[in-house]
Design a protein around this motif. Sequence first.
Motif, short mmCIF file in Angstrom:
data_model
loop_
_atom_site.label_atom_id
_atom_site.label_comp_id
_atom_site.label_asym_id
_atom_site.label_seq_id
_atom_site.Cartn_x
_atom_site.Cartn_y
_atom_site.Cartn_z
N PHE A 59 -9.26 5.48 4.84
CA PHE A 59 -9.40 4.11 4.35
C PHE A 59 -10.84 3.61 4.39
O PHE A 59 -11.10 2.43 4.21
N HIS A 60 -11.77 4.55 4.59
CA HIS A 60 -13.19 4.20 4.51
C HIS A 60 -14.00 5.31 3.86
O HIS A 60 -14.84 5.03 3.01
N ALA A 61 -13.75 6.56 4.23
CA ALA A 61 -14.70 7.62 3.89
C ALA A 61 -14.30 8.50 2.71
O ALA A 61 -15.17 9.00 1.99
N THR A 62 -13.01 8.72 2.50
CA THR A 62 -12.56 9.77 1.58
C THR A 62 -12.17 9.20 0.23
O THR A 62 -11.49 8.18 0.14
N ASN A 63 -12.60 9.88 -0.85
CA ASN A 63 -12.21 9.50 -2.20
C ASN A 63 -10.96 10.26 -2.62
O ASN A 63 -10.93 11.50 -2.56
N TYR A 64 -9.93 9.54 -3.03
CA TYR A 64 -8.69 10.17 -3.49
C TYR A 64 -7.93 9.16 -4.34
O TYR A 64 -8.25 7.96 -4.37
N LEU A 113 -9.26 -1.79 9.39
CA LEU A 113 -9.08 -0.42 9.85
C LEU A 113 -8.24 -0.38 11.12
O LEU A 113 -7.47 0.57 11.34
N ALA A 114 -8.38 -1.39 11.97
CA ALA A 114 -7.57 -1.44 13.19
C ALA A 114 -6.09 -1.51 12.85
O ALA A 114 -5.25 -0.87 13.49
N GLU A 115 -5.75 -2.27 11.83
CA GLU A 115 -4.35 -2.37 11.41
C GLU A 115 -3.88 -1.06 10.79
O GLU A 115 -2.75 -0.62 11.02
N ARG A 116 -4.76 -0.41 10.02
CA ARG A 116 -4.39 0.89 9.47
C ARG A 116 -4.10 1.88 10.60
O ARG A 116 -3.12 2.64 10.55
N ALA A 117 -4.96 1.90 11.61
CA ALA A 117 -4.76 2.82 12.74
C ALA A 117 -3.47 2.50 13.48
O ALA A 117 -2.73 3.41 13.89
N MET A 122 -15.05 -6.70 12.39
CA MET A 122 -14.24 -5.52 12.07
C MET A 122 -14.35 -5.21 10.58
O MET A 122 -14.40 -6.11 9.74
N VAL A 123 -14.39 -3.93 10.26
CA VAL A 123 -14.52 -3.51 8.88
C VAL A 123 -13.27 -3.92 8.09
O VAL A 123 -12.15 -3.75 8.54
N GLN A 124 -13.49 -4.49 6.91
CA GLN A 124 -12.40 -4.88 6.04
C GLN A 124 -12.30 -3.91 4.88
O GLN A 124 -13.31 -3.46 4.35
N ILE A 125 -11.08 -3.56 4.46
CA ILE A 125 -10.89 -2.69 3.31
C ILE A 125 -9.93 -3.38 2.35
O ILE A 125 -9.66 -4.56 2.49
N GLY A 126 -9.44 -2.63 1.37
CA GLY A 126 -8.62 -3.22 0.33
C GLY A 126 -7.50 -4.10 0.84
O GLY A 126 -6.86 -3.80 1.84
N HIS A 127 -7.28 -5.19 0.14
CA HIS A 127 -6.21 -6.14 0.45
C HIS A 127 -6.38 -6.76 1.84
O HIS A 127 -5.41 -7.19 2.46
N ASN A 128 -7.62 -6.82 2.31
CA ASN A 128 -7.92 -7.47 3.58
C ASN A 128 -7.20 -6.85 4.77
O ASN A 128 -6.93 -7.51 5.76
N VAL A 129 -6.88 -5.58 4.67
CA VAL A 129 -6.26 -4.87 5.79
C VAL A 129 -7.38 -4.21 6.60
O VAL A 129 -8.18 -3.45 6.06
#
Length: 279
Positions: free
Chosen positions: A48-53, A10-14, A1-8
């Motif tokens: 949480f993967h594609a957009t810069n903001y 994408l499944a958890e974000r969703a 599974m893809v990991q993002i900042g702070h080890n959260v």
Amino acid sequence: MVQIGHNVTLAERARRIRRHALRMGEVQGQGYIAQALGVADVLAVSYFHATNYRPEDPEWEGRDRFLLSIGHYAIALYAALIEAKIVPEDELETYGTDDSRLPMSGMATYTPGMEITGGSLGHGLGIAVGMCLGLKRKKSLAFVYNLFSDGELDEGSTWEAAMSAGSYKLDNLIGIVDVNQMQADGPSMAVMNFEPLVPKFEAFGWFVQRVNGNDLDALVEAFDRARHHHGPEPRMIICDTKMAKGVPFLEARERNHFLRVEPREWTEALAIIDEGVAP
């Protein structure tokens, strides 16, 4: 599974986006909940993967613009903005109430991070074309993402905008169609047969992908390919999603364009999301 900042993941974000949406829906007891649950995976990958903001600076000039053409999906975007820390989580309790920054239909003047007011359907892609032209004049490297619905494929303005984007070779435009097969008047394809979508958009000069919009890995790959595509074409990601995804008893409802949910059902739906028992 893809990991993002702070080890959260994408499944958890969703999952959290779905939970935020359900909690807002509970405030009013009704709403466009099925759409929010269905598009949560698309929003998780978008934000949480594609957009810069910059969460602390929603109007940062260098940001990617995420346009919500479908104003009645606002509850879904609010959930993503809350998860992205652009909107404080405690504001979800004000959803749809007087003086709230979270009105039931999206309005750019009210909500941080809401780029456009999505009123009458079919306008978002045209606004996105204008934004892309403006950003090119500024020599900006930012992308414009435009999320619109399969119902908006019934609108001539959508196809005019699609033709314009291809003609102007707007390679800074990424369109996202939520094909959930439901409109206010019934199943989308029964209202207007818009298929076959892939060759149609290709004929208008777009680079097109079609994916399962509830498959996070497929979405990540599609967004990456869209963003890094080397051709001069605008990019389209057609996302087939399931209405009310993640809450089986809501998924099973025959007509779920606008849901009225009993108090005990909100509790049950939240428990299902929290326990992670959804398929």
